[in-house]
Design a protein around this motif. Structure first.
Motif, short mmCIF file in Angstrom:
data_model
loop_
_atom_site.label_atom_id
_atom_site.label_comp_id
_atom_site.label_asym_id
_atom_site.label_seq_id
_atom_site.Cartn_x
_atom_site.Cartn_y
_atom_site.Cartn_z
N VAL A 55 0.86 -1.18 0.00
CA VAL A 55 0.00 0.00 0.00
C VAL A 55 0.91 1.24 0.00
N ASP A 56 0.68 2.13 -0.94
CA ASP A 56 1.48 3.34 -1.04
C ASP A 56 1.23 4.24 0.17
N ALA A 57 2.31 4.62 0.83
CA ALA A 57 2.18 5.41 2.06
C ALA A 57 1.60 6.79 1.80
N LYS A 58 1.81 7.32 0.62
CA LYS A 58 1.35 8.68 0.32
C LYS A 58 -0.11 8.70 -0.11
N SER A 59 -0.48 7.82 -1.04
CA SER A 59 -1.85 7.83 -1.57
C SER A 59 -2.78 6.90 -0.83
N GLY A 60 -2.22 5.92 -0.10
CA GLY A 60 -3.05 4.94 0.59
C GLY A 60 -3.67 3.91 -0.32
N LYS A 61 -3.18 3.84 -1.56
CA LYS A 61 -3.75 2.90 -2.53
C LYS A 61 -2.83 1.69 -2.70
N ALA A 187 -2.56 -9.36 4.10
CA ALA A 187 -3.08 -9.46 2.73
C ALA A 187 -3.38 -10.91 2.39
N THR A 188 -4.29 -11.09 1.45
CA THR A 188 -4.62 -12.42 0.95
C THR A 188 -4.14 -12.54 -0.49
N VAL A 189 -3.25 -13.48 -0.71
CA VAL A 189 -2.71 -13.73 -2.05
C VAL A 189 -3.16 -15.11 -2.50
N GLU A 190 -3.76 -15.18 -3.66
CA GLU A 190 -4.19 -16.46 -4.22
C GLU A 190 -3.28 -16.83 -5.39
N LEU A 246 -3.77 -10.61 -6.13
CA LEU A 246 -4.03 -10.06 -4.80
C LEU A 246 -5.53 -10.08 -4.57
N ALA A 247 -5.98 -10.87 -3.60
CA ALA A 247 -7.41 -10.98 -3.33
C ALA A 247 -7.89 -9.91 -2.35
N SER A 248 -7.05 -9.54 -1.39
CA SER A 248 -7.44 -8.48 -0.45
C SER A 248 -6.21 -7.92 0.23
N ILE A 249 -6.33 -6.68 0.67
CA ILE A 249 -5.24 -6.02 1.39
C ILE A 249 -5.83 -4.90 2.24
N GLN A 256 -9.62 -3.88 1.44
CA GLN A 256 -10.06 -3.81 0.05
C GLN A 256 -9.94 -5.19 -0.58
N THR A 257 -10.99 -5.61 -1.29
CA THR A 257 -11.01 -6.96 -1.86
C THR A 257 -11.34 -6.89 -3.35
N TRP A 258 -10.92 -7.95 -4.06
CA TRP A 258 -11.21 -8.09 -5.49
C TRP A 258 -11.60 -9.54 -5.75
N GLY A 259 -12.68 -9.72 -6.49
CA GLY A 259 -13.15 -11.06 -6.80
C GLY A 259 -12.56 -11.57 -8.10
N ARG A 260 -12.61 -12.87 -8.28
CA ARG A 260 -12.11 -13.48 -9.51
C ARG A 260 -13.13 -14.43 -10.15
#
Length: 656
Positions: A55-61, A187-190, A246-249, A256-260
């Motif tokens: 996660v970028d420390a400046k933008s938080g993304k 974080a969750t890595v698949e 990256l499934a979540s972080i 924040q999560t992303w589905g597949r």
């Protein structure tokens, strides 16, 4: 402690470890490599990628970063082109930084890459008007036989809703291939590992690092190169391929999560595609005019067919891919106005026209192919490279690719067959493999009527007839070539194994139409493949009816035997010699059936002329190495009799 692989800045230090034609392994073990004139032209010493999520420390993304390092030993001069490297990126989505490299010459001297020589250029193809896809290009200095070239770079992504892949192998022999993934502990890595399109169990070594970060590590050592055999799939398909996502972080704004799953992709992209279906008064007038010209068809399939053909004929394929334009289409009314667009633009325009005509449709993401299809395992957006439509008609759902030039509605081009597709319908997000056409739907018929004169010249006429994928691909290929290139292409279509072949003239029936079969006729001349001796003549059938594959007699293979075509081929050649043929000796014909298809051939006489014919049916097939002798080798050996020389006895009256 795991050894560190840093960059050696002092040449004197490195010389103590490297001498000519010796390899320095990344784990400090040294062994010699002979610089030979046969075998692979280069050897991979190290192929390594390290993927970091954070996660970028400046933008938080969230972000992803991949460090890539590669080291190659050049064994022959033919491999010096490996020093020319290209790294792609997309402005606004990814960047490339930290490019470094050097060449270690056989005498131990180290020549560094000058960073000022790195070029940043646009990655344009012949079908792109503008794109923000770019390339960093650089040439490692003074490559030569016996040298070792090494380079590294870093890629950064701000869009992490995708997967990253790495093959645990190379096209050439490799000492060490390594893929490393590091992510925060929360974080969750698949990941998934596949080989030959099947999921396999290749578990990584998992380590907890300082600060609670987790590391996944895959390694492969002493990996052979290849394949180097005909009828083999690509090396990427035959080696373990690791996909990571990256499934979540955890971010400052929360987890924040992303589905597949298919529903996740459909929910993300269905609405943006629907929003681009922008109508205009011009569109409504166009639909009315097209329907009137077609006689106001009643059925939804007939309406879809005329609109589909209109888009094929009037909207040129040209891409403008800037920012989200690589994955999201331009508004349909804009595409109609400029009369060009890429696959997703053409599909969206067609969907809008269909909606005006009262026909429902939905976009479909496609992963096209050129050879054996590579299954993506995960239906994520970067797994696909094409967009078509599923049109809901009174005949049922119909897949339609308006990017194709001549493919009729109800059929798919060969690149869209037997590939993974995802329907962008949130209510029914299907992820499936498209059908492949049957052999009888892809027929090639070749007819030759030739004469051999006293001077040894073969001349005559030909008639070629094609249906299905053959007709669509050949029609498009012929019409995009200049006259000379068109004649060269026709020479390959004739598949005659003769010398000094010349196409004298040719004619394409209805070249811009869609009618099948596609018929091409013309005349040609070449050196005669017939050998004469007094009252005898000898000819091998392969010279005129293209049965070259019958002679394959490979003893063993190191890689699977693969065919990706479903088709039929019917060839007949009628040959007249300077004197009538009184009789023939040898086989009059035969038939064989095996795993690759069926083959029938015959040799006969007709009013003093020799008639050679062959009819073949080809089927898609994958045969593993252990099954090759019994299923392929022995079958091809039995087919070799189809190409035995034909001995002809000529009528009395002189000889050559």
């Amino acid at each position: 402690m795991r050894p560190r692989y840093g960059w050696v800045l002092g040449g004197a230090f490195l010389v103590s470890f490297i001498i000519p034609t010796w390899q320095v392994r990344s784990n400090e073990v040294v062994r010699p490599i002979d610089v030979v004139e046969d075998g692979p032209d280069y050897h991979v010493l190290l192929d390594e990628a390290s993927l970091f999520f954070g996660v970028d420390a400046k933008s938080g993304k969230p972000f992803a970063r991949r460090d890539t390092r590669r080291k190659i030993h050049i064994l022959r001069e033919s491999a010096v082109g490996q020093a020319r490297r290209v790294v792609g990126y997309q402005r606004g989505v990814s960047t490339v930084t930290g490019i470094e490299g050097h060449t270690t010459l056989p005498d131990g001297r180290i020549i560094p890459l000058e960073t000022a020589s790195i070029r940043d250029v646009s990655e344009w193809s012949s079908t792109e008007l503008y794109t923000d896809q770019r390339q960093k290009r650089f040439d490692l200095p003074l490559p030569c036989k016996g040298a070792v070239i090494e380079w590294r770079y870093t890629e950064h992504w701000t869009d992490v809703n995708r997967y990253w892949g790495w093959v645990l192998a190379s096209s050439k022999p490799a000492d060490l291939v390594r893929y490393r993934v590091v992510a925060p502990g929360d974080a969750t890595v698949e990941y998934v590992v596949s080989k030959a399109n099947e999921v396999v169990e290749v578990a990584p070594v998992e380590t907890v690092l300082e600060g609670g970060k987790r590391e996944l590590l895959w390694e492969a050592r002493e990996v052979p190169g290849g394949p180097y055999e005909s009828d083999s799939p690509s090396w990427e398909l035959l080696r373990p391929r690791v996909l990571v996502r990256l499934a979540s972080i955890r971010t400052p704004g929360g987890q924040q999560t992303w589905g597949r799953m298919p529903i996740d992709v459909a929910r993300t992209f269905a609405e943006p595609y629907r929003e681009r279906m922008t109508e205009s008064p011009e569109m409504h007038r166009l639909v009315a005019e097209v329907m009137s010209a077609a006689g106001h068809p009643d059925s939804s399939f007939a309406k879809a067919r005329v609109l589909y053909q209109w888009v094929q004929d009037h909207i040129r394929y040209v891409a403008v891919e800037v920012g989200e334009g690589r994955v999201i289409p331009h508004p349909a009314d804009q595409t109609l106005k400029v009369r060009y667009g890429d696959c997703k633009d053409k599909a969206t325009l067609l969907a809008t026209l269909l909606r005006i005509a009262g026909v429902d449709s939905v976009p479909v993401l496609v992963r096209t192919r050129t050879g054996f299809p590579l299954r993506v395992q995960w239906p994520m957006i970067n797994a696909f490279n094409h967009v078509i439509l599923e049109i809901r008609t009174d005949r049922g759902p119909v897949l339609a690719d308006p990017t194709s030039d001549f493919v009729p509605l109800g059929s798919l081009p060969s690149s869209d067959q037997n590939v993974e597709m995802l329907v962008l319908d949130p209510e029914d997000p299907r992820f499936f493999v498209s059908p492949q056409s049957l052999p009888q739907n892809n027929l090639s018929e070749l007819r030759f009527d030739v004469r051999v004169d006293e001077s040894g010249v073969l001349s005559g006429t030909f008639r070629l007839s094609f249906t299905g994928t053959h007709a669509w691909d050949i029609r498009s290929s012929l019409l995009t070539r200049i006259p000379k290139a068109r004649r060269d292409y026709l020479s390959r279509l004739l598949a005659l194994n003769v010398r000094e072949l010349q196409i004298l003239h040719h004619e394409i029936q209805d070249p811009f139409g869609r009618a099948e079969p596609l018929v091409i006729s013309g005349s040609f001349r070449a050196r005669s493949p017939v050998a004469f001796h007094h009252d005898l003549a000898v000819i091998r059938p392969a010279t005129l009816i293209g049965s070259q594959e019958f002679s394959r007699t490979e003893e063993t293979r190191n890689w699977p035997f693969v065919r990706t075509r479903n088709s039929m081929r019917d060839v007949e050649a009628r040959i007249r010699l300077p004197r009538p043929i009184s009789s023939l000796e040898g086989s009059s014909g035969g038939a064989e059936e095996g795993v690759t298809g069926t083959y029938e051939w015959s040799t006969s006489l007709d009013n003093g002329a020799l008639v050679l014919s062959r009819r073949s049916t080809y089927r898609s097939v994958w045969v593993d190495v252990e099954d090759f002798p019994s299923r392929i080798r022995d079958f091809f050996r039995s087919l070799a009799r189809a190409d035995l020389p034909v001995l002809l006895r000529l009528a009395q009256g002189g000889g050559r």
